[in-house]
Scaffold this active site. Structure first.
Site, PDB file in Angstrom:
ATOM      1  N   HIS A 223       0.371  -1.129   0.062  1.00 46.79           N
ATOM      2  CA  HIS A 223       0.139  -0.292  -0.076  1.00 46.79           C
ATOM      3  C   HIS A 223       0.563   1.349   0.446  1.00 46.79           C
ATOM      4  O   HIS A 223       2.026   1.234  -1.031  1.00 46.79           O
ATOM      5  CB  HIS A 223      -0.753   0.015   1.158  1.00 46.79           C
ATOM      6  CG  HIS A 223      -2.316   0.617   1.709  1.00 46.79           C
ATOM      7  ND1 HIS A 223      -2.727   1.992   0.062  1.00 46.79           N
ATOM      8  CD2 HIS A 223      -2.795   1.069   2.089  1.00 46.79           C
ATOM      9  CE1 HIS A 223      -3.837   2.625   0.673  1.00 46.79           C
ATOM     10  NE2 HIS A 223      -3.552   2.007   1.800  1.00 46.79           N
ATOM     11  N   HIS A 262      -2.503  -2.308 -10.049  1.00 45.39           N
ATOM     12  CA  HIS A 262      -3.537  -1.788  -9.036  1.00 45.39           C
ATOM     13  C   HIS A 262      -4.390  -2.663  -8.762  1.00 45.39           C
ATOM     14  O   HIS A 262      -4.970  -3.445  -9.671  1.00 45.39           O
ATOM     15  CB  HIS A 262      -3.510  -0.539  -9.370  1.00 45.39           C
ATOM     16  CG  HIS A 262      -4.065   0.490  -7.713  1.00 45.39           C
ATOM     17  ND1 HIS A 262      -5.393   0.289  -7.789  1.00 45.39           N
ATOM     18  CD2 HIS A 262      -3.359   1.200  -7.459  1.00 45.39           C
ATOM     19  CE1 HIS A 262      -5.111   1.145  -6.636  1.00 45.39           C
ATOM     20  NE2 HIS A 262      -5.142   1.732  -7.011  1.00 45.39           N
ATOM     21  N   ASP A 313       2.371   5.432  -6.416  1.00 47.45           N
ATOM     22  CA  ASP A 313       3.724   5.570  -5.616  1.00 47.45           C
ATOM     23  C   ASP A 313       4.581   5.429  -6.707  1.00 47.45           C
ATOM     24  O   ASP A 313       6.218   6.244  -5.833  1.00 47.45           O
ATOM     25  CB  ASP A 313       3.724   4.745  -5.032  1.00 47.45           C
ATOM     26  CG  ASP A 313       2.446   4.292  -3.856  1.00 47.45           C
ATOM     27  OD1 ASP A 313       2.700   5.716  -3.233  1.00 47.45           O
ATOM     28  OD2 ASP A 313       2.100   3.223  -3.149  1.00 47.45           O
TER      29      ASP A 313
HETATM   30  N1  ACO Z   1       5.399  -6.413  -9.625  1.00 47.63           N
HETATM   31  C1  ACO Z   1       5.260  -7.581 -10.148  1.00 47.63           C
HETATM   32  N2  ACO Z   1       3.778  -8.546 -10.398  1.00 47.63           N
HETATM   33  C2  ACO Z   1       2.585  -8.069  -9.819  1.00 47.63           C
HETATM   34  C3  ACO Z   1       2.667  -6.996  -9.540  1.00 47.63           C
HETATM   35  C4  ACO Z   1       4.109  -5.936 -10.013  1.00 47.63           C
HETATM   36  N3  ACO Z   1       4.287  -4.800  -8.960  1.00 47.63           N
HETATM   37  N4  ACO Z   1       1.285  -6.186  -8.971  1.00 47.63           N
HETATM   38  C5  ACO Z   1       0.518  -7.613  -9.792  1.00 47.63           C
HETATM   39  N5  ACO Z   1       1.138  -8.634  -9.632  1.00 47.63           N
HETATM   40  C6  ACO Z   1       0.865  -9.649 -10.831  1.00 47.63           C
HETATM   41  C7  ACO Z   1       0.984 -10.901  -9.145  1.00 47.63           C
HETATM   42  O1  ACO Z   1       2.043 -11.356  -8.792  1.00 47.63           O
HETATM   43  C8  ACO Z   1       0.090 -11.648  -9.891  1.00 47.63           C
HETATM   44  O2  ACO Z   1       0.314 -12.243 -10.734  1.00 47.63           O
HETATM   45  P1  ACO Z   1       0.087 -13.960 -11.298  1.00 47.63           P
HETATM   46  O3  ACO Z   1      -1.389 -14.106 -10.817  1.00 47.63           O
HETATM   47  O4  ACO Z   1       0.836 -14.250 -11.893  1.00 47.63           O
HETATM   48  O5  ACO Z   1       0.887 -14.632  -9.571  1.00 47.63           O
HETATM   49  C9  ACO Z   1      -0.730 -10.625 -10.296  1.00 47.63           C
HETATM   50  O6  ACO Z   1      -0.616  -9.940 -11.060  1.00 47.63           O
HETATM   51  C10 ACO Z   1      -1.964 -10.858  -9.114  1.00 47.63           C
HETATM   52  O7  ACO Z   1      -1.461 -10.035  -8.431  1.00 47.63           O
HETATM   53  P2  ACO Z   1      -2.549  -9.156  -6.768  1.00 47.63           P
HETATM   54  O8  ACO Z   1      -1.804  -9.750  -5.769  1.00 47.63           O
HETATM   55  O9  ACO Z   1      -3.426 -10.578  -6.759  1.00 47.63           O
HETATM   56  O10 ACO Z   1      -3.107  -8.916  -7.703  1.00 47.63           O
HETATM   57  P3  ACO Z   1      -3.943  -6.975  -6.123  1.00 47.63           P
HETATM   58  O11 ACO Z   1      -5.098  -6.721  -6.708  1.00 47.63           O
HETATM   59  O12 ACO Z   1      -4.121  -7.709  -5.177  1.00 47.63           O
HETATM   60  O13 ACO Z   1      -2.411  -6.299  -6.290  1.00 47.63           O
HETATM   61  C11 ACO Z   1      -0.704  -5.198  -5.625  1.00 47.63           C
HETATM   62  C12 ACO Z   1      -2.508  -5.183  -5.878  1.00 47.63           C
HETATM   63  C13 ACO Z   1      -0.782  -5.160  -3.797  1.00 47.63           C
HETATM   64  C14 ACO Z   1      -1.221  -2.934  -5.544  1.00 47.63           C
HETATM   65  C15 ACO Z   1      -0.533  -4.805  -6.546  1.00 47.63           C
HETATM   66  O14 ACO Z   1      -0.483  -4.632  -7.808  1.00 47.63           O
HETATM   67  C16 ACO Z   1       1.513  -4.981  -5.653  1.00 47.63           C
HETATM   68  O15 ACO Z   1       1.830  -6.337  -4.869  1.00 47.63           O
HETATM   69  N6  ACO Z   1       1.914  -3.632  -6.409  1.00 47.63           N
HETATM   70  C17 ACO Z   1       3.038  -3.536  -5.809  1.00 47.63           C
HETATM   71  C18 ACO Z   1       2.599  -2.637  -4.446  1.00 47.63           C
HETATM   72  C19 ACO Z   1       2.928  -0.793  -4.750  1.00 47.63           C
HETATM   73  O16 ACO Z   1       3.250  -0.749  -5.723  1.00 47.63           O
HETATM   74  N7  ACO Z   1       2.002  -0.832  -4.099  1.00 47.63           N
HETATM   75  C20 ACO Z   1       1.078   0.482  -3.778  1.00 47.63           C
HETATM   76  C21 ACO Z   1      -0.327   0.454  -4.978  1.00 47.63           C
HETATM   77  S1  ACO Z   1      -0.863   2.438  -5.049  1.00 47.63           S
HETATM   78  C22 ACO Z   1      -1.215   2.078  -3.134  1.00 47.63           C
HETATM   79  O17 ACO Z   1      -1.667   2.034  -2.586  1.00 47.63           O
HETATM   80  C23 ACO Z   1      -0.808   3.523  -3.492  1.00 47.63           C
END
Ligand code: ACO
Length: 377
Positions: A223, A262, A313
């Site tokens: 987050h 996201h 971010d």
């Molecule tokens: N890098 C690599 N792979 C990613 C990323 C990433 N940043 N984001 C999503 N994925 C992939 C996951 O590995 C997953 O792949 P898989 O299906 O092959 O296992 C797929 O995309 C779905 O990921 P989830 O975690 O289920 O998706 P969710 O909607 O829960 O994720 C999140 C959202 C947590 C923001 C994710 O994109 C992430 O971890 N991003 C990196 C951290 C980040 O930048 N957070 C800030 C978000 S904005 C905010 O909160 C202000």
């Protein structure tokens, strides 16, 4: 007979309330506060206007805005006990742990902390918005061996924060850029930290407890904690020429690339659009274009290799870095902006409350007999 339960892991798509604060269309990358597009608010508005808008539903008139600026400025000072507590923290204390502790501590200095009336809660919303900036700046001053800088009433919220952080009044461009960053982070619908705040409030606990929960939730690297991790990544990548290999290796090792992806946006986060431009312009103005260039190349690689777009971010990291802000303050800065959205959400929650209490699907052992101590393996 055990009822089959449907698990919605991560609560994706679960609608927990109606809200008239913020709307997102993740398919087209649209974000609006109270119906106003984020891009227009960032271009024409100020953080104070946006806070008023979130709390009151409409943009302020000139006289309402003047009065609100004065109200915020009057609330900037924090109790001495908070500064004393910051001084007592061990060297190297985590910046979000410090903020979380200070926010929690504010409650004991507020005679109205337990008053859940709308008037008292609105007053606390304004006080917290004003004071969180002072706390973050004081934390930085104290840990670097400096005295906290007393807030000034004549400066905007953004300019006053930078002034308290550095002891120098910022130039108009820096203050304006920081103001835009605050606007962009002010609210974002039912994100994890807002949900935490609402959940705590839904038990009829107080605003300070709810915001303490929210700060703790924002801290995580999935987050608000992602912005600091983005900067670490950009420094590790080191130059645009390394981006392709760095991203390839990270993805091959199943690492998450911070600042990308996201839950809601399936295209570009409109806040990233604004921040990308700011990062580029700032780099050109300061003669440090490399941070934007590395970011841009990383962005292109992540899109090409994983089809993921940057979130808020990603470009906030290089923007804050070029403004000379320490990496571990990025998430506290996110919090001192998001306090507007958190408190506006709390006002909605208290006005139409129902205890937030989801369910879980029990998958442990079925009913069994108690085993006396002497018979256990
Ligand atoms: N890098 C690599 N792979 C990613 C990323 C990433 N940043 N984001 C999503 N994925 C992939 C996951 O590995 C997953 O792949 P898989 O299906 O092959 O296992 C797929 O995309 C779905 O990921 P989830 O975690 O289920 O998706 P969710 O909607 O829960 O994720 C999140 C959202 C947590 C923001 C994710 O994109 C992430 O971890 N991003 C990196 C951290 C980040 O930048 N957070 C800030 C978000 S904005 C905010 O909160 C202000």
């Amino acid at each position: 007979m055990v009822m089959e339960k449907v698990i919605n892991k991560g609560l994706e798509g679960v609608v927990i309330t109606a809200s008239s604060l913020t709307s997102i269309d993740g398919q087209v990358g649209k974000l609006m506060y109270r119906g106003y597009l984020i891009g227009e608010l960032a271009e024409h508005g100020t953080y104070e206007e946006v806070v008023w808008l979130l709390l009151n539903g409409e943009l302020p008139t000139a006289s309402q805005l003047d009065a609100f600026r004065a109200e915020l400025a009057d609330q900037r000072t924090v109790p001495d006990g908070i500064v004393q507590m910051l001084r007592m923290l061990p060297q190297g204390a985590d910046s979000m742990a410090a903020l979380r502790t200070a926010v929690s501590m504010l409650a004991v200095y507020d005679a109205e902390a337990e008053d859940l009336s709308a008037e008292a809660n609105r007053r606390k919303a304004v006080a917290l918005t004003a004071k969180m900036a002072t706390i973050v700046a004081a934390f930085e001053r104290v840990r670097t061996g400096h005295e906290p800088v007393a807030p000034r009433k004549d400066l905007s919220h953004a300019a006053n924060f930078l002034y308290m952080l550095t002891g120098q009044e910022p130039d108009a461009t820096s203050a304006h850029i920081f103001d835009i960053c605050l606007i962009l982070h002010a609210d974002h619908e039912m994100n994890a930290s807002t949900f935490s705040a609402r959940t705590t409030a839904s038990t009829l606990s107080d605003v300070y407890s709810a915001i303490t929960s929210a700060v703790g939730t924002l801290k995580g690297s999935l987050h608000g904690g992602a912005n600091a991790r983005v900067m670490e990544m950009l420094q590790q990548v080191g130059g645009p020429e390394n981006a392709e290999t760095w991203i390839k290796d990270a993805l091959a090792n199943k690492k998450r690339v911070m600042g990308f992806g996201h839950r809601v946006y399936k295209t570009e986060d409109p806040r990233a659009t604004v921040l990308r431009k700011l990062s580029k312009e700032l780099g050109e103005r300061l003669g440090t274009p490399q941070w934007y260039q590395i970011s841009r190349t990383v962005e292109q690689e992540v899109l090409a290799q994983k089809n993921l777009y940057p979130n808020v971010d990603f470009y906030s990291a290089s923007t804050y870095f070029m403004m000379g802000i320490k990496t571990d303050l990025y998430t506290p800065i996110f919090a001192l902006s998001r306090i507007a959205g958190w408190t506006a959400n709390l006002l909605e929650q208290y006005a139409d409350n129902r205890l937030i209490r989801p369910d879980s699907d029990y998958v442990g052992p079925r009913e069994r007999s108690y085993v006396p101590m002497g018979q256990r393996a």
